[in-house]
Design a protein around this motif. Structure first.
Motif, PDB file in Angstrom:
ATOM      1  N   ASP A  22       0.917  -1.171   0.020  1.00 55.52           N
ATOM      2  CA  ASP A  22      -0.075  -0.131  -0.204  1.00 55.52           C
ATOM      3  C   ASP A  22       0.722   1.063  -0.036  1.00 55.52           C
ATOM      4  N   GLU A  24      -0.176   4.522  -0.311  1.00 53.23           N
ATOM      5  CA  GLU A  24      -0.868   5.872   0.200  1.00 53.23           C
ATOM      6  C   GLU A  24      -1.012   5.755   1.500  1.00 53.23           C
ATOM      7  N   TYR A  25      -0.259   7.100   1.819  1.00 58.51           N
ATOM      8  CA  TYR A  25      -0.251   7.423   3.375  1.00 58.51           C
ATOM      9  C   TYR A  25      -0.971   8.621   3.867  1.00 58.51           C
ATOM     10  N   ASN A  26      -1.728   8.305   4.943  1.00 58.51           N
ATOM     11  CA  ASN A  26      -2.512   9.387   5.752  1.00 58.51           C
ATOM     12  C   ASN A  26      -1.518  10.418   6.580  1.00 58.51           C
ATOM     13  N   LEU A  27      -1.329  11.549   6.125  1.00 58.65           N
ATOM     14  CA  LEU A  27      -0.539  12.409   6.960  1.00 58.65           C
ATOM     15  C   LEU A  27      -1.279  13.245   8.079  1.00 58.65           C
ATOM     16  N   THR A  32      -3.054  13.516   2.262  1.00 57.37           N
ATOM     17  CA  THR A  32      -2.561  12.171   1.876  1.00 57.37           C
ATOM     18  C   THR A  32      -1.253  12.283   0.905  1.00 57.37           C
ATOM     19  N   THR A  34       0.478   9.786  -1.983  1.00 56.03           N
ATOM     20  CA  THR A  34       0.337   8.641  -2.689  1.00 56.03           C
ATOM     21  C   THR A  34       1.693   8.327  -3.658  1.00 56.03           C
TER      22      THR A  34
END
Length: 370
Positions: A22, A24-27, A32, A34
């Motif tokens: 995965d 995609e990272y939630n900051l 986000t 990606t």
């Protein structure tokens, strides 16, 4: 005959095996980041009527690349940044009968360095990225469009046509066929909201990656995407683009449309007309048509097949005639997020100096996206 080492189809699939999870990272606070990319190795065999050459190359149809997208709320709007670049691998556009001329990584490989702000009012973009007409000649809903579409010279643009005396006296294939699709530039662009399937775009820019290109570029485009009843989908676009230069001006009118029926049967068409004010320049035009079909025949994923035809006049020189026909198949390997594809295309060109021998090109490739 020149022949490179040819891996098996299984080897191509191995190149496409996912190695990233995965991305995609939630900051936090809605932001986000990606990461994405693709690899597109292909075995490309080109026959000019006398000799053939086979190589394993990065397919310029959709070159190997990596990128990232950053998105964050900005009041009632969304701020976005996109960075994308090709990898500079040995490319299908850099090989001909004279050998290879690999450029490696250059700044021309930078595809996007782009900031945008999007809201209910539309979107404004600034930086290196797509002009308004980018994609207008390539509306294509068919699954086989991954490998068979309105631009027909991705695999062999630098190869020369051979005349009836076996002499490489003809033009390069890339000079005899085009679809006039929009480009990427350093630009400012506006995209309207969607109005019942219709959207409008306009852009103005310069080729900031080429210091020798002092032209200014402008274009406007309208797109339509919608369901049209009975489970059918339609995608269409129309654009006018202009290049204003120190020596001459050039303008294009380009359009394409594609319909995909619920049965899997599809139809795609494109047309383009160019007006070039440069002294001695020709004013080429073309039309394009494709019929396609797709179905879930295999458990690994969807299969798409297609047959297309491209016809152009006045490319390279006034009075010339260019024809391309091709057939292709694309097989989805859903588990690997990969498309395997095989295409055959034949190119015919003639002008006032005579007829040239046909060129035929076979491409076997694997497009893996992450």
């Amino acid at each position: 005959m020149k022949t490179a080492l040819i891996p098996t189809a299984a080897g191509l699939t191995a190149l496409a095996t996912p190695v990233l999870a995965d991305l995609e990272y939630n900051l936090g606070s809605g932001a986000t980041l990606t990461f994405y990319g693709q690899l597109n190795p292909a075995i490309i065999s080109v026959d000019d009527g006398r000799d053939s050459e086979t190589n394993l190359l990065d397919n310029d149809l959709s070159n190997s690349r990596i990128g990232l997208r950053y998105s964050t709320p900005f009041g009632n709007n969304t701020f976005q940044f996109r960075l994308e670049t090709g990898l500079g691998l040995p490319n299908s556009s850099e090989v001909s009968q004279s050998g290879s001329d690999y450029s490696r990584f250059t700044r021309d490989d930078i595809r996007h360095f782009d900031f945008s702000l999007e809201g209910a009012w539309g979107q404004v973009s600034l930086g290196q990225g797509s002009m308004a007409a980018d994609g207008v000649a390539e509306n294509d809903l068919s699954y086989v469009g991954t490998a068979l579409y309105s631009f027909t010279a991705d695999a062999n643009p630098s190869f020369l046509f051979r005349d009836g005396f076996d002499v490489l006296s003809g033009p390069a294939i890339g000079d005899t066929t085009d679809n006039f699709d929009g480009s990427r530039r350093g630009r400012i662009r506006y995209d309207s909201p969607d109005f019942s399937g219709f959207s409008f775009s306009a852009a103005a820019g310069e080729n900031i990656l080429d210091q020798e290109d002092e032209n200014e570029y402008y274009d406007v485009a309208v797109f339509y995407n919608a369901s049209i009843g009975g489970g059918a989908e339609m995608s269409a676009g129309l654009a006018y683009q202009e290049r204003n230069g120190t020596d001459s001006d050039r303008s294009d009118i380009v359009a394409s449309a594609s319909v995909l029926l619920q049965s899997g049967l599809g139809f795609t068409a494109a047309i383009g007309d160019r007006d070039d004010d440069a002294s001695g320049a020709s004013d080429p035009r073309y039309y394009y048509a494709k019929v396609s079909y797709e179905a879930d025949w295999l458990p690994m994923g969807k299969t798409g097949i297609g047959l297309h035809y491209w016809d152009g006049s006045d490319f390279n020189v006034d009075g010339s005639d260019s024809d391309v026909w091709g057939i292709g198949v694309v097989q989805e390997v859903k588990r690997l997020n990969t498309d395997l594809y095989l295409t055959y295309q034949e190119y015919d060109y003639s002008d006032s100096t005579g007829d040239f021998q046909d060129n035929s090109t076979i491409v076997l490739g694997a497009l893996w996206k992450f």
